[in-house]
Design a protein around this motif. Sequence first.
Motif, PDB file in Angstrom:
ATOM      1  N   PRO A   7       0.833  -1.212   0.000  1.00 56.98           N
ATOM      2  CA  PRO A   7       0.000   0.000   0.000  1.00 56.98           C
ATOM      3  C   PRO A   7       0.860   1.251   0.000  1.00 56.98           C
ATOM      4  CG  PRO A   7       0.090  -0.926   2.200  1.00 56.98           C
ATOM      5  CD  PRO A   7       0.822  -1.889   1.311  1.00 56.98           C
ATOM      6  N   PHE A   8       0.272   2.348  -0.439  1.00 53.12           N
ATOM      7  CA  PHE A   8       0.982   3.628  -0.407  1.00 53.12           C
ATOM      8  C   PHE A   8       1.222   4.068   1.036  1.00 53.12           C
ATOM      9  CE2 PHE A   8       0.568   8.286  -0.077  1.00 53.12           C
ATOM     10  CZ  PHE A   8       1.777   8.631  -0.654  1.00 53.12           C
ATOM     11  N   ASN A   9       0.217   3.858   1.878  1.00 52.00           N
ATOM     12  CA  ASN A   9       0.323   4.260   3.278  1.00 52.00           C
ATOM     13  C   ASN A   9      -0.309   3.196   4.158  1.00 52.00           C
ATOM     14  OD1 ASN A   9       0.730   6.268   5.501  1.00 52.00           O
ATOM     15  ND2 ASN A   9      -1.502   6.156   5.592  1.00 52.00           N
ATOM     16  N   THR A 184      -2.510  10.039   7.209  1.00 54.43           N
ATOM     17  CA  THR A 184      -1.448   9.949   6.211  1.00 54.43           C
ATOM     18  C   THR A 184      -0.149  10.595   6.673  1.00 54.43           C
ATOM     19  OG1 THR A 184      -2.239  11.986   5.183  1.00 54.43           O
ATOM     20  CG2 THR A 184      -3.062   9.894   4.278  1.00 54.43           C
ATOM     21  N   LYS A 185      -0.168  11.228   7.851  1.00 56.96           N
ATOM     22  CA  LYS A 185       1.032  11.912   8.332  1.00 56.96           C
ATOM     23  C   LYS A 185       1.888  10.966   9.171  1.00 56.96           C
ATOM     24  CE  LYS A 185      -0.242  15.764   6.374  1.00 56.96           C
ATOM     25  NZ  LYS A 185      -1.503  15.341   5.746  1.00 56.96           N
ATOM     26  N   SER A 319       1.117   0.415  -4.754  1.00 53.20           N
ATOM     27  CA  SER A 319       0.298   1.623  -4.803  1.00 53.20           C
ATOM     28  C   SER A 319       1.195   2.854  -4.741  1.00 53.20           C
ATOM     29  CB  SER A 319      -0.708   1.640  -3.648  1.00 53.20           C
ATOM     30  OG  SER A 319      -1.488   2.810  -3.694  1.00 53.20           O
ATOM     31  N   SER A 320       1.202   3.599  -5.820  1.00 58.14           N
ATOM     32  CA  SER A 320       1.965   4.841  -5.895  1.00 58.14           C
ATOM     33  C   SER A 320       1.051   5.911  -6.463  1.00 58.14           C
ATOM     34  CB  SER A 320       3.200   4.658  -6.785  1.00 58.14           C
ATOM     35  OG  SER A 320       3.923   5.862  -6.915  1.00 58.14           O
ATOM     36  N   LEU A 356       6.257   7.430  -3.591  1.00 54.92           N
ATOM     37  CA  LEU A 356       6.436   5.995  -3.395  1.00 54.92           C
ATOM     38  C   LEU A 356       5.907   5.581  -2.022  1.00 54.92           C
ATOM     39  CD1 LEU A 356      10.060   5.595  -4.832  1.00 54.92           C
ATOM     40  CD2 LEU A 356       7.853   5.464  -6.042  1.00 54.92           C
ATOM     41  N   PRO A 357       5.554   4.317  -1.847  1.00 58.35           N
ATOM     42  CA  PRO A 357       5.085   3.856  -0.529  1.00 58.35           C
ATOM     43  C   PRO A 357       6.111   4.151   0.561  1.00 58.35           C
ATOM     44  CG  PRO A 357       4.695   2.176  -2.198  1.00 58.35           C
ATOM     45  CD  PRO A 357       5.543   3.237  -2.851  1.00 58.35           C
ATOM     46  N   LEU A 358       5.633   4.679   1.672  1.00 57.11           N
ATOM     47  CA  LEU A 358       6.524   4.951   2.811  1.00 57.11           C
ATOM     48  C   LEU A 358       5.683   4.973   4.075  1.00 57.11           C
ATOM     49  CD1 LEU A 358       9.265   5.639   3.996  1.00 57.11           C
ATOM     50  CD2 LEU A 358       8.847   8.045   3.481  1.00 57.11           C
TER      51      LEU A 358
END
Length: 379
Positions: A7-9, A184-185, A319-320, A356-358
């Motif tokens: 996932p992106f997040n 998302t933070k 997911s980007s 990018l996912p992080l």
Amino acid sequence: MQQNRIPFNRPHMTGKEIEYIAEAHAGHMLAGDGPFTKRCHAWLEQRTGCSKALLTHSCTAALEMAAVLLDIQPGDEIIMPSYTFVSTANAFVLRGGVPVFVDIREDTLNMDERLIEAAITPRTRAIAPVHYAGIACEMDTIMDIARRHGLQVVEDAAQGVMSRYKGRALGSIGDFGAFSFHETKNVISGEGGALLVNAPAQALRAEIIREKGTDRTRFFRNEVDKYTWQEVGSSFLPGELIAAFLWAQLEEAQSITIDRMASWNRYHQALAPLETQGLLRRPVVPETCQHNAHMYYVLLAPGVHRQAVLSCLRENEISSVFHYVPLHSSPGGLRYGRVHGSMQFTDAQSARLIRLPLWVGLTPEQQDRVVNALTEALT
């Protein structure tokens, strides 16, 4: 194959959120400004050095409070980047303010401080720098311009918790700062934010505006014998359950940052060959900035079809996403704001950027998959 999807997040849980929420529940205080809120305020004040920290139900609410504190009137102008989230502009537009968009820097994607002075008019009231990706704007220059022209500075530090500029916490440099704790933070409470008040003379008024325009906070401190309506305000407080969740996160803010920085640095090293080949550009972090690894983005080389790259990543179950549609090119921006000068880099960089996912817990193996898929898409 859902288990293989990256996932992106992925919102991080420290493990104490439910325990603290249960503690707040057992204490029978669920409205705002309870014990957990006070702990969060103390942490933010100690960590940033601001005069007063006030939790809000969102970063948007914090920015709206700043606009009220500045007494923005119809026609007042606020200089800001176009490459930002809509809340940066909306907070002032709600008061009748006019966003004046200037271009971003090619390197950091932050507002170009060299363009601010030329955008100042007799109607200019404030500057709203946005610390993109948790990397600080050139705040010394911005504060010098503000001082010389009698302007206020509202830092949109939504992405900047735990980031610093020349050793100073983002959000603590201007007159006001706004944090986000959206899921998302880096440090989260689901929804949530905070206003940092850096001018001591504005602290009491900020409390009043946050409490529906009343001096209720002073009443609970036994400073007045009753509370009454003092001035314009609204209900900007989060509930105590949100604060309890946030406290579990703030306790682990340092370890969260360390984990994210490790992933950020892995990406940065692994993607260096693609930058050398001219296929992308990695983020630029000035020496004056200590960032928080809020995101890892790349700028694709001119001519690379971004949607094709995103589709290739998606086919590899990664997911980007891209980021903001510049405000100056949106219907709202055209209606409520105006542009000063060229938007050359805002237009160019926003069209090339992918994130990018992080997230906390992202493994080196997952990052290898991301890098390999991106390499496949570009070569």
